[in-house]
Design an enzyme around this catalytic site. Structure first.
Site, PDB file in Angstrom:
ATOM      1  N   ASP A  57       0.867  -1.178   0.000  1.00 19.41           N
ATOM      2  CA  ASP A  57       0.000   0.000   0.000  1.00 19.41           C
ATOM      3  C   ASP A  57       0.904   1.228   0.000  1.00 19.41           C
ATOM      4  O   ASP A  57       1.907   1.272   0.724  1.00 19.41           O
ATOM      5  CB  ASP A  57      -0.866  -0.017   1.274  1.00 19.41           C
ATOM      6  N   SER A 124      -1.415  13.968 -14.563  1.00 13.87           N
ATOM      7  CA  SER A 124      -2.745  14.024 -15.192  1.00 13.87           C
ATOM      8  C   SER A 124      -3.078  15.392 -15.777  1.00 13.87           C
ATOM      9  O   SER A 124      -2.688  16.429 -15.231  1.00 13.87           O
ATOM     10  CB  SER A 124      -3.772  13.688 -14.104  1.00 13.87           C
ATOM     11  N   GLU A 126      -5.760  16.694 -15.402  1.00 17.80           N
ATOM     12  CA  GLU A 126      -6.571  17.365 -14.379  1.00 17.80           C
ATOM     13  C   GLU A 126      -5.751  18.442 -13.656  1.00 17.80           C
ATOM     14  O   GLU A 126      -6.311  19.354 -13.045  1.00 17.80           O
ATOM     15  CB  GLU A 126      -7.112  16.307 -13.405  1.00 17.80           C
ATOM     16  N   TYR A 150      -8.338  16.006  -6.228  1.00 21.14           N
ATOM     17  CA  TYR A 150      -7.539  15.082  -7.043  1.00 21.14           C
ATOM     18  C   TYR A 150      -6.466  15.846  -7.819  1.00 21.14           C
ATOM     19  O   TYR A 150      -5.292  15.482  -7.815  1.00 21.14           O
ATOM     20  CB  TYR A 150      -8.462  14.317  -8.007  1.00 21.14           C
ATOM     21  N   LYS A 154      -2.326  15.690  -7.536  1.00 19.93           N
ATOM     22  CA  LYS A 154      -1.479  15.310  -8.677  1.00 19.93           C
ATOM     23  C   LYS A 154      -0.426  16.380  -8.971  1.00 19.93           C
ATOM     24  O   LYS A 154       0.663  16.078  -9.432  1.00 19.93           O
ATOM     25  CB  LYS A 154      -2.356  15.046  -9.911  1.00 19.93           C
ATOM     26  N   THR A 191     -17.182   7.553 -19.764  1.00 14.97           N
ATOM     27  CA  THR A 191     -17.284   6.771 -21.016  1.00 14.97           C
ATOM     28  C   THR A 191     -17.916   5.407 -20.766  1.00 14.97           C
ATOM     29  O   THR A 191     -18.853   5.003 -21.446  1.00 14.97           O
ATOM     30  CB  THR A 191     -15.906   6.542 -21.665  1.00 14.97           C
TER      31      THR A 191
HETATM   32  P1  GDR Z   1     -12.250  12.917 -15.410  1.00 18.46           P
HETATM   33  O1  GDR Z   1     -13.084  11.641 -15.929  1.00 18.46           O
HETATM   34  O2  GDR Z   1     -12.883  13.562 -14.236  1.00 18.46           O
HETATM   35  O3  GDR Z   1     -11.967  13.793 -16.590  1.00 18.46           O
HETATM   36  O4  GDR Z   1     -10.879  12.248 -14.893  1.00 18.46           O
HETATM   37  P2  GDR Z   1     -14.613  11.241 -15.777  1.00 18.46           P
HETATM   38  O5  GDR Z   1     -14.859  10.204 -16.794  1.00 18.46           O
HETATM   39  O6  GDR Z   1     -14.983  10.928 -14.369  1.00 18.46           O
HETATM   40  O7  GDR Z   1     -15.400  12.610 -16.163  1.00 18.46           O
HETATM   41  C1  GDR Z   1     -15.290  13.186 -17.445  1.00 18.46           C
HETATM   42  C2  GDR Z   1     -16.316  14.295 -17.594  1.00 18.46           C
HETATM   43  O8  GDR Z   1     -17.634  13.724 -17.622  1.00 18.46           O
HETATM   44  C3  GDR Z   1     -18.478  14.517 -16.801  1.00 18.46           C
HETATM   45  N1  GDR Z   1     -19.624  13.726 -16.322  1.00 18.46           N
HETATM   46  C4  GDR Z   1     -19.542  12.628 -15.546  1.00 18.46           C
HETATM   47  N2  GDR Z   1     -18.484  11.966 -15.034  1.00 18.46           N
HETATM   48  C5  GDR Z   1     -18.724  10.848 -14.293  1.00 18.46           C
HETATM   49  N3  GDR Z   1     -17.675  10.163 -13.788  1.00 18.46           N
HETATM   50  N4  GDR Z   1     -19.992  10.404 -14.017  1.00 18.46           N
HETATM   51  C6  GDR Z   1     -21.102  11.065 -14.504  1.00 18.46           C
HETATM   52  O9  GDR Z   1     -22.240  10.657 -14.251  1.00 18.46           O
HETATM   53  C7  GDR Z   1     -20.869  12.223 -15.321  1.00 18.46           C
HETATM   54  N5  GDR Z   1     -21.692  13.088 -15.965  1.00 18.46           N
HETATM   55  C8  GDR Z   1     -20.930  13.991 -16.566  1.00 18.46           C
HETATM   56  C9  GDR Z   1     -17.583  14.981 -15.682  1.00 18.46           C
HETATM   57  O10 GDR Z   1     -18.140  16.085 -14.980  1.00 18.46           O
HETATM   58  C10 GDR Z   1     -16.317  15.313 -16.461  1.00 18.46           C
HETATM   59  O11 GDR Z   1     -16.416  16.606 -16.983  1.00 18.46           O
HETATM   60  C11 GDR Z   1     -10.284  11.129 -15.518  1.00 18.46           C
HETATM   61  C12 GDR Z   1      -9.711  10.237 -14.412  1.00 18.46           C
HETATM   62  O12 GDR Z   1      -9.293   9.021 -14.981  1.00 18.46           O
HETATM   63  C13 GDR Z   1      -8.527  10.889 -13.740  1.00 18.46           C
HETATM   64  O13 GDR Z   1      -7.938   9.953 -12.825  1.00 18.46           O
HETATM   65  C14 GDR Z   1      -7.518  11.252 -14.814  1.00 18.46           C
HETATM   66  O14 GDR Z   1      -6.388  11.847 -14.224  1.00 18.46           O
HETATM   67  C15 GDR Z   1      -8.166  12.177 -15.834  1.00 18.46           C
HETATM   68  O15 GDR Z   1      -9.287  11.537 -16.411  1.00 18.46           O
HETATM   69  C16 GDR Z   1      -7.193  12.544 -16.959  1.00 18.46           C
END
Ligand code: GDR
Length: 333
Positions: A57, A124, A126, A150, A154, A191
């Protein structure tokens, strides 16, 4: 035979990187955290022949030292983190402990036990927050202006890696990776959440898709292309920090439009918004310029945005209704 040590080996990138390094003849050691249901973390990597798994860990330096001595690595990849941005607002202290202090713990063990090794830090996009260069891209020189716990954690990690490289003459590098996805992506990232739920809606297993912000833009690539990049950066003749990105950007809305359209549906009939999935502060626009990385290494992504999503759709079709239906990866998480 080269030896590698990977933290976060059970995650999306850890599993693809293990496969890549094993195919190149590496001896690969991976650190996994203790989990009450071990199948949940070892399903992807458990069957990889030649992969050595050890419990450890980032918050337990003694375990890191034990793993470092066992693995005696030539290359160390720090892929472990609390990686969910919205959840970092719910558990900010743990996020910073794991991503910032955990990285520092690992750097210290690296410096003391294996200073000849090369060290990769998963930095990242981010970290940029809402900084964008006038031409609409983020690159290595774009100011870091994080907008989440986060992102802040980072930035600390990124700076510590640069500081250790300069202070102690270590081969320690940052890959500044923009979003990268695959069928192995956790299904609470946008996604995979969209693809999985759209497939379930098509097969009448789900009725609607509940999302947060539909108008943020992301630069989405494939994890397989990006782990190739990690290995390239680590094997360069000199240490440096590189952006890896596709250079294309799409909104969450466009993502929904493509996925539902591909499945013969109109996303507007199924997608609803809930503030629960909004972030207290949002990073609204990401588009990476990876010219430095592409020119240095000759890298090009193999997957387009559409090919990435098609592969994810095919995966969720097969675990939802195909021969793999009901298998572990098809269960709700
Ligand atoms: P992100 O990825 O925050 O960019 O970080 P995420 O897929 O969580 O969100 C991308 C965008 O989608 C919008 N969004 C939602 N996101 C999630 N998770 N769930 C929802 O229901 C939803 N609806 C809209 C978010 O607001 C955001 O704008 C990822 C992670 O893998 C990090 O660890 C990494 O460092 C970065 O990508 C690069």
């Amino acid at each position: 035979m080269k030896r590698a040590l990977i933290t976060g080996v059970a995650g999306q990138d850890g599993s693809y990187l293990s496969e890549l390094l094993l195919s190149k003849g590496y001896e690969v050691w991976g650190i996994v955290r203790r989990n009450s249901v071990p199948e949940h973390q070892s399903s992807r990597i458990g069957s990889l022949g030649g992969l050595h798994l050890e419990y450890g860990d980032l918050l337990d330096s003694a375990s890191l030292e034990r793993c470092m001595r066992l693995a005696a690595p030539d290359e160390i990849y720090n892929l472990a983190s609390q990686s969910h941005v919205r959840i970092s607002f719910d558990i900010p202290q743990f996020t910073v402990q794991a991503n910032a202090m955990g990285l520092l713990n690992l750097l210290e063990v690296y410096r003391k036990v294996a200073p000849e090794a090369r060290f990769y830090q998963a930095s990242s996009s981010e970290m940029f927050g809402n900084s964008v260069d006038p031409d609409g891209f983020q690159r290595e020189t774009t100011p870091l202006n994080p907008v989440s716990p986060y992102g802040c954690s980072k930035v600390f990690g990124y700076n510590m890696v640069r500081n250790y490289r300069e202070s102690f003459d270590l081969f320690a590098v940052n890959g500044i990776l923009f979003n990268h996805e695959s069928p192995r992506r956790g299904s609470n990232f946008v996604t995979n959440k969209v693809v999985k739920t759209a497939v379930q809606i098509k097969h009448k297993i789900a009725k609607q898709l509940v999302l947060g912000n539909l108008d943020s833009y992301r630069d989405w690539g494939h994890s397989k292309d990006y782990v190739r990049g990690m290995h390239m950066i680590v094997n360069h003749d000199s240490p440096g920090d590189f952006v890896i990105a596709t250079g294309q950007t799409h909104s969450v809305r466009e993502l929904c439009e493509y996925v539902f359209g591909k499945l013969g549906m109109d996303y507007r009939e199924y997608v609803v918004q809930d503030p629960k999935f909004m972030r207290p502060s949002e990073l609204t626009y990401l588009r990476g310029d990876s010219s430095l990385f592409r020119e240095t290494f000759g890298w090009e992504p193999e997957y387009t945005f559409e090919a990435l999503l098609d592969e994810m759709i095919e995966h969720w079709e097969s675990v939802t209704v195909g021969p793999m239906a009901g298998s572990y990866t098809g269960l709700p998480r």
